[in-house]
Design a protein around this motif. Structure first.
Motif, PDB file in Angstrom:
ATOM      1  N   ARG A  65       0.818  -1.198   0.000  1.00 27.55           N
ATOM      2  CA  ARG A  65       0.000   0.000   0.000  1.00 27.55           C
ATOM      3  C   ARG A  65       0.866   1.269   0.000  1.00 27.55           C
ATOM      4  N   GLU A  66       1.918   1.277   0.785  1.00 29.67           N
ATOM      5  CA  GLU A  66       2.706   2.490   0.984  1.00 29.67           C
ATOM      6  C   GLU A  66       3.865   2.638  -0.003  1.00 29.67           C
ATOM      7  N   GLU A  67       4.291   1.551  -0.613  1.00 31.96           N
ATOM      8  CA  GLU A  67       5.436   1.635  -1.518  1.00 31.96           C
ATOM      9  C   GLU A  67       5.124   1.028  -2.889  1.00 31.96           C
ATOM     10  N   ALA A  68       3.885   1.145  -3.299  1.00 35.49           N
ATOM     11  CA  ALA A  68       3.456   0.537  -4.564  1.00 35.49           C
ATOM     12  C   ALA A  68       4.282   1.039  -5.750  1.00 35.49           C
ATOM     13  N   ASP A  69       4.501   2.341  -5.826  1.00 37.46           N
ATOM     14  CA  ASP A  69       5.244   2.900  -6.959  1.00 37.46           C
ATOM     15  C   ASP A  69       6.686   2.409  -6.969  1.00 37.46           C
ATOM     16  N   GLU A  70       7.312   2.380  -5.790  1.00 35.43           N
ATOM     17  CA  GLU A  70       8.702   1.932  -5.710  1.00 35.43           C
ATOM     18  C   GLU A  70       8.821   0.457  -6.101  1.00 35.43           C
ATOM     19  N   ILE A  71       7.877  -0.349  -5.633  1.00 36.31           N
ATOM     20  CA  ILE A  71       7.904  -1.775  -5.963  1.00 36.31           C
ATOM     21  C   ILE A  71       7.702  -1.976  -7.458  1.00 36.31           C
ATOM     22  N   ALA A 105       3.212  -3.635 -14.352  1.00 34.37           N
ATOM     23  CA  ALA A 105       3.635  -3.616 -12.945  1.00 34.37           C
ATOM     24  C   ALA A 105       2.602  -2.920 -12.072  1.00 34.37           C
ATOM     25  N   ASP A 106       2.129  -1.770 -12.518  1.00 34.78           N
ATOM     26  CA  ASP A 106       1.117  -1.042 -11.744  1.00 34.78           C
ATOM     27  C   ASP A 106      -0.150  -1.881 -11.582  1.00 34.78           C
ATOM     28  N   ALA A 107      -0.548  -2.542 -12.656  1.00 38.08           N
ATOM     29  CA  ALA A 107      -1.775  -3.342 -12.617  1.00 38.08           C
ATOM     30  C   ALA A 107      -1.619  -4.541 -11.684  1.00 38.08           C
ATOM     31  N   LEU A 108      -0.481  -5.236 -11.765  1.00 37.75           N
ATOM     32  CA  LEU A 108      -0.296  -6.439 -10.954  1.00 37.75           C
ATOM     33  C   LEU A 108      -0.120  -6.111  -9.477  1.00 37.75           C
ATOM     34  N   VAL A 109       0.643  -5.061  -9.170  1.00 41.19           N
ATOM     35  CA  VAL A 109       0.818  -4.660  -7.769  1.00 41.19           C
ATOM     36  C   VAL A 109      -0.516  -4.215  -7.174  1.00 41.19           C
ATOM     37  N   GLY A 110      -1.285  -3.469  -7.951  1.00 47.57           N
ATOM     38  CA  GLY A 110      -2.598  -3.033  -7.481  1.00 47.57           C
ATOM     39  C   GLY A 110      -3.539  -4.199  -7.253  1.00 47.57           C
ATOM     40  N   ALA A 111      -3.519  -5.188  -8.174  1.00 45.13           N
ATOM     41  CA  ALA A 111      -4.384  -6.361  -8.025  1.00 45.13           C
ATOM     42  C   ALA A 111      -3.966  -7.200  -6.827  1.00 45.13           C
ATOM     43  N   LEU A 112      -2.669  -7.298  -6.606  1.00 44.50           N
ATOM     44  CA  LEU A 112      -2.169  -8.065  -5.471  1.00 44.50           C
ATOM     45  C   LEU A 112      -2.620  -7.439  -4.149  1.00 44.50           C
ATOM     46  N   LEU A 133       7.652 -14.027 -11.469  1.00 46.84           N
ATOM     47  CA  LEU A 133       8.284 -14.425 -10.211  1.00 46.84           C
ATOM     48  C   LEU A 133       9.310 -13.412  -9.722  1.00 46.84           C
ATOM     49  N   SER A 134       9.855 -12.614 -10.639  1.00 49.61           N
ATOM     50  CA  SER A 134      10.851 -11.627 -10.216  1.00 49.61           C
ATOM     51  C   SER A 134      10.245 -10.526  -9.347  1.00 49.61           C
ATOM     52  N   LEU A 135       8.910 -10.458  -9.307  1.00 49.21           N
ATOM     53  CA  LEU A 135       8.252  -9.512  -8.398  1.00 49.21           C
ATOM     54  C   LEU A 135       8.574  -9.861  -6.943  1.00 49.21           C
ATOM     55  N   LYS A 136       8.903 -11.129  -6.696  1.00 50.11           N
ATOM     56  CA  LYS A 136       9.300 -11.532  -5.340  1.00 50.11           C
ATOM     57  C   LYS A 136      10.447 -10.670  -4.831  1.00 50.11           C
ATOM     58  N   GLU A 137      11.455 -10.521  -5.662  1.00 44.80           N
ATOM     59  CA  GLU A 137      12.646  -9.793  -5.235  1.00 44.80           C
ATOM     60  C   GLU A 137      12.319  -8.349  -4.906  1.00 44.80           C
ATOM     61  N   ALA A 138      11.526  -7.712  -5.772  1.00 40.66           N
ATOM     62  CA  ALA A 138      11.169  -6.315  -5.534  1.00 40.66           C
ATOM     63  C   ALA A 138      10.358  -6.173  -4.250  1.00 40.66           C
ATOM     64  N   LEU A 167      10.299  -8.335  -1.631  1.00 37.03           N
ATOM     65  CA  LEU A 167      11.126  -8.667  -0.465  1.00 37.03           C
ATOM     66  C   LEU A 167      12.068  -7.522  -0.095  1.00 37.03           C
ATOM     67  N   GLU A 168      12.596  -6.847  -1.092  1.00 33.94           N
ATOM     68  CA  GLU A 168      13.464  -5.699  -0.808  1.00 33.94           C
ATOM     69  C   GLU A 168      12.696  -4.612  -0.066  1.00 33.94           C
ATOM     70  N   ALA A 169      11.449  -4.406  -0.464  1.00 29.57           N
ATOM     71  CA  ALA A 169      10.631  -3.397   0.206  1.00 29.57           C
ATOM     72  C   ALA A 169      10.335  -3.802   1.644  1.00 29.57           C
ATOM     73  N   VAL A 170      10.053  -5.097   1.863  1.00 33.29           N
ATOM     74  CA  VAL A 170       9.802  -5.572   3.228  1.00 33.29           C
ATOM     75  C   VAL A 170      11.058  -5.429   4.079  1.00 33.29           C
ATOM     76  N   GLN A 171      12.190  -5.712   3.475  1.00 40.14           N
ATOM     77  CA  GLN A 171      13.456  -5.656   4.209  1.00 40.14           C
ATOM     78  C   GLN A 171      13.772  -4.232   4.663  1.00 40.14           C
ATOM     79  N   ARG A 172      13.292  -3.261   3.917  1.00 41.32           N
ATOM     80  CA  ARG A 172      13.523  -1.871   4.330  1.00 41.32           C
ATOM     81  C   ARG A 172      12.708  -1.526   5.580  1.00 41.32           C
ATOM     82  N   ARG A 173      11.683  -2.341   5.864  1.00 48.47           N
ATOM     83  CA  ARG A 173      10.816  -2.062   7.007  1.00 48.47           C
ATOM     84  C   ARG A 173      11.262  -2.788   8.278  1.00 48.47           C
ATOM     85  N   THR A 174      11.911  -3.926   8.112  1.00 44.50           N
ATOM     86  CA  THR A 174      12.288  -4.706   9.311  1.00 44.50           C
ATOM     87  C   THR A 174      13.574  -5.468   9.058  1.00 44.50           C
ATOM     88  N   ARG A 175      14.362  -5.617  10.110  1.00 47.80           N
ATOM     89  CA  ARG A 175      15.597  -6.399  10.038  1.00 47.80           C
ATOM     90  C   ARG A 175      15.476  -7.682  10.854  1.00 47.80           C
TER      91      ARG A 175
END
Length: 291
Positions: A17-23, A50-57, A103-108, A110-118
């Motif tokens: 929700r908060e980092e859709a554009d970055e992802i 990308a915008d459509a798939l992230v929004g649908a997810l 499947l490469s959306l996983k990496e994008a 996960l990187e966003a999640v990693q920025r939120r928590t260690r």
């Protein structure tokens, strides 16, 4: 366990929700780095996907559907993944490349999640959930891609059949179908449909089926020809088969195939001459009506 999964779901949903554009941007860059795309999909198109798939997810997660059913049961998500696969199938991108792109959306993500928590446990739970989500998306994209390619192949095969069985107007009220190659059931059906339609459109009295380009005539081919001739006769037209070469005549005789009820000629020219005689002998309906 349930609370940990719920926390992971909330974390991934919040990131989307908060980092859709970055992802989306990161996913586009990851795809551009894949040589398998080979320039078939433009960067602008990747951005739209990308915008459509992230929004649908995000929409699917917000609905509260079980993780394993977000891709298959959420209409928007299912449609988005399917459209991406079909679009790439038409561009000639391989099914493997299409699945890997999804499947490469996983990496994008996960990187966003990693920025939120260690925290290792939080990252692990989030990774497991993301894998479950996007593995389903990858499987759906592959399945849709294969089905889409099969449909494209079927449509192209049908088009080739129609192109390979043209109906030619040789003379007033005389049509011809020059056949080349093997005559099977599917092709016979196309020949019959095209020929009958042309007979109706041109008010033809004679149809010539030229088999000069047919390499062999066996029992099955003879049956196909008989069906076509019978259909032509039901339309009120005569039928002439031309192109009976000596080897084919010998084969027909050896097989005991009875073509005695069908008018045959050795060449297309002979068949045309016979057709002209038949049309000249036919009554002129227009003149009869005037009388």
């Amino acid at each position: 366990m349930v609370s940990a999964e719920a926390a992971a779901r909330e974390r991934v949903t919040s990131v989307l929700r908060e980092e859709a554009d970055e992802i989306s941007d990161r996913w586009v860059q990851l795809q551009l780095a894949q040589p398998s795309l080979d320039g078939e999909v433009t960067e602008a198109e990747l951005g739209e996907e990308a915008d459509a798939l992230v929004g649908a997810l995000l929409s699917g997660l917000d609905l509260g559907l079980p993780v394993d059913r977000v891709v298959t049961s959420h209409e928007e998500m299912h449609r988005t993944v399917s459209e991406i696969s079909l679009r790439r199938a038409r561009r000639g991108v391989s099914p493997t490349a299409t699945s890997l792109a999804v499947l490469s959306l996983k990496e994008a993500l996960l990187e966003a999640v990693q920025r939120r928590t260690r925290d290792g446990e939080d990252l692990f739970r989030s990774a497991v959930m993301i894998n479950r989500l996007l593995d389903s998306a990858g499987a759906l994209s592959f399945e849709t891609f294969v089905e889409g390619r099969e449909e494209i192949i079927r449509r192209q095969s049908q088009q080739l059949l129609e192109v390979s069985t043209p109906v030619v107007r040789l003379w007033r009220q005389v049509l011809a179908v020059p056949l080349i190659g093997t005559l099977d059931t599917a092709r016979t059906q196309v020949v019959m449909e095209n020929l009958l339609q042309a007979i109706q459109e041109h008010e033809a009295l004679v149809a010539i089926i030229d088999i000069t380009g047919v390499p062999t005539v066996d029992t099955a081919v003879a049956q196909h020809l008989m069906h076509t001739v019978n259909a032509v006769r039901l339309m009120g037209a005569d039928c002439v088969i031309s192109g009976i070469r000596p080897p084919i005549a010998q084969t027909i005789a050896q097989l005991g195939i009875d073509l005695s009820t069908i008018l045959t000629r050795a060449t297309l020219a002979d068949a045309l001459g016979e057709a002209v005689k038949l049309t000249d002998a036919a009554p002129d309906i227009a003149s009869l009506e005037r009388r």
